[in-house]
Design a protein around this motif. Structure first.
Motif, PDB file in Angstrom:
ATOM      1  N   ASN A  32      22.682  -8.261  62.191  1.00  0.00           N
ATOM      2  CA  ASN A  32      22.520  -9.589  62.769  1.00  0.00           C
ATOM      3  C   ASN A  32      22.583  -9.575  64.294  1.00  0.00           C
ATOM      4  O   ASN A  32      23.093 -10.493  64.912  1.00  0.00           O
ATOM      5  N   GLU A  52      18.045  -9.366  60.849  1.00  0.00           N
ATOM      6  CA  GLU A  52      17.954 -10.824  60.934  1.00  0.00           C
ATOM      7  C   GLU A  52      18.282 -11.227  62.369  1.00  0.00           C
ATOM      8  O   GLU A  52      19.449 -11.271  62.764  1.00  0.00           O
ATOM      9  N   PRO A  53      17.247 -11.482  63.169  1.00  0.00           N
ATOM     10  CA  PRO A  53      17.485 -11.781  64.586  1.00  0.00           C
ATOM     11  C   PRO A  53      18.150 -13.126  64.837  1.00  0.00           C
ATOM     12  O   PRO A  53      18.791 -13.313  65.872  1.00  0.00           O
ATOM     13  N   HIS A  54      17.997 -14.061  63.896  1.00  0.00           N
ATOM     14  CA  HIS A  54      18.634 -15.373  64.069  1.00  0.00           C
ATOM     15  C   HIS A  54      20.126 -15.229  63.784  1.00  0.00           C
ATOM     16  O   HIS A  54      20.524 -14.931  62.664  1.00  0.00           O
ATOM     17  N   ARG A  55      20.938 -15.434  64.806  1.00  0.00           N
ATOM     18  CA  ARG A  55      22.372 -15.194  64.677  1.00  0.00           C
ATOM     19  C   ARG A  55      23.031 -16.235  63.775  1.00  0.00           C
ATOM     20  O   ARG A  55      22.784 -17.430  63.912  1.00  0.00           O
ATOM     21  N   ALA A  59      22.531 -16.976  57.953  1.00  0.00           N
ATOM     22  CA  ALA A  59      21.209 -16.394  58.168  1.00  0.00           C
ATOM     23  C   ALA A  59      21.171 -14.949  57.679  1.00  0.00           C
ATOM     24  O   ALA A  59      20.210 -14.517  57.027  1.00  0.00           O
ATOM     25  N   ARG A  63      19.022 -13.614  54.446  1.00  0.00           N
ATOM     26  CA  ARG A  63      18.045 -12.543  54.658  1.00  0.00           C
ATOM     27  C   ARG A  63      18.290 -11.420  53.664  1.00  0.00           C
ATOM     28  O   ARG A  63      17.344 -10.849  53.104  1.00  0.00           O
ATOM     29  N   ARG A 159      22.752 -21.955  57.680  1.00  0.00           N
ATOM     30  CA  ARG A 159      22.537 -20.596  58.176  1.00  0.00           C
ATOM     31  C   ARG A 159      23.664 -20.136  59.092  1.00  0.00           C
ATOM     32  O   ARG A 159      23.545 -19.130  59.778  1.00  0.00           O
ATOM     33  N   ARG A 160      24.753 -20.849  59.073  1.00  0.00           N
ATOM     34  CA  ARG A 160      25.896 -20.471  59.891  1.00  0.00           C
ATOM     35  C   ARG A 160      27.105 -20.226  58.996  1.00  0.00           C
ATOM     36  O   ARG A 160      26.978 -19.647  57.919  1.00  0.00           O
TER      37      ARG A 160
END
Length: 214
Positions: A32, A52-55, A59, A63, A159-160
């Protein structure tokens, strides 16, 4: 079975974690945005590594769920606070058909493994979930197991830090059989990205309150 390990700068813990994974479980490490070489270490230890680039914890988990192919999937923290050798205890009731979602209820085995503020916050969230859903849970355990296709059908949106909470609430609303089994809980290796900073702790509280409000 596939085990999803959300990972952010866990280079120090990865050898212990992956080295204790039972043979029947395939590790999927979701990087991540690590800057400490975690992805390379995980790959060298035989794990499937996806990015998974979205921190965000949710997320990374989602992924990994998308990358998994096994019928039953597990989730486990990547910081050595949970022992992968106990994954069969968590996955067993799902494999046998006795439960739809199994949570590992954390049992501290070393003094100080679970700081009091974090334990009280977890207790309060569990209380609210019991009131909201009627499901008798005592811990929002991060080690858990369920069937992959059914999880995808829950259409989890967070996603958090609220991802694990949303999974439990949506599963309860869908009539899933939820069960807890005890698992050991140890001090993590390295600093927590959530409770290790005031900003991380506050963001986690906000995320989970948002899930309960929805």
């Amino acid at each position: 079975m596939d085990v999803i390990f959300p990972c952010l700068d866990e280079a120090e813990a990865l050898p212990w974690v992956l080295g204790r994974l039972p043979r029947a479980f395939r590790p999927i490490v979701v990087d991540n945005g690590s800057v400490d070489g975690s992805a390379g270490i995980a790959r060298s230890l035989g794990a499937v590594v996806v990015s998974e680039p979205h921190r965000g914890f949710g997320a990374a988990c989602h992924r990994g769920l998308s990358a998994a192919t096994a019928e039953v999937v597990c989730f486990c923290d990547c910081d050595a606070s949970l022992d992968p050798r106990q994954l069969p205890l968590v996955a067993g009731p799902v494999l046998s058909g006795a439960a739809d979602l199994v949570l590992g209820r954390r049992r501290p085995v070393i003094r100080g493994a679970w700081p009091l503020p974090a334990r009280l916050a977890n207790w309060e969230l569990a209380r609210r979930i019991r009131c909201r859903t009627g499901v008798r849970v005592r811990d929002l355990g991060p080690m858990r197991a369920a069937r992959r296709e059914e999880l995808l059908q829950l259409r989890l949106a967070d996603r958090r830090c609220g991802y694990a909470l949303e999974m439990l609430v949506r599963a309860a609303d869908a009539g899933w059989r939820v069960r807890e089994v005890e698992v050991d809980y140890r001090p993590r290796i390295g600093r927590s990205k959530v409770t290790g900073t005031f900003r991380g702790y506050w963001q986690a509280v906000r995320d989970m309150k948002s899930v309960l409000a929805r």
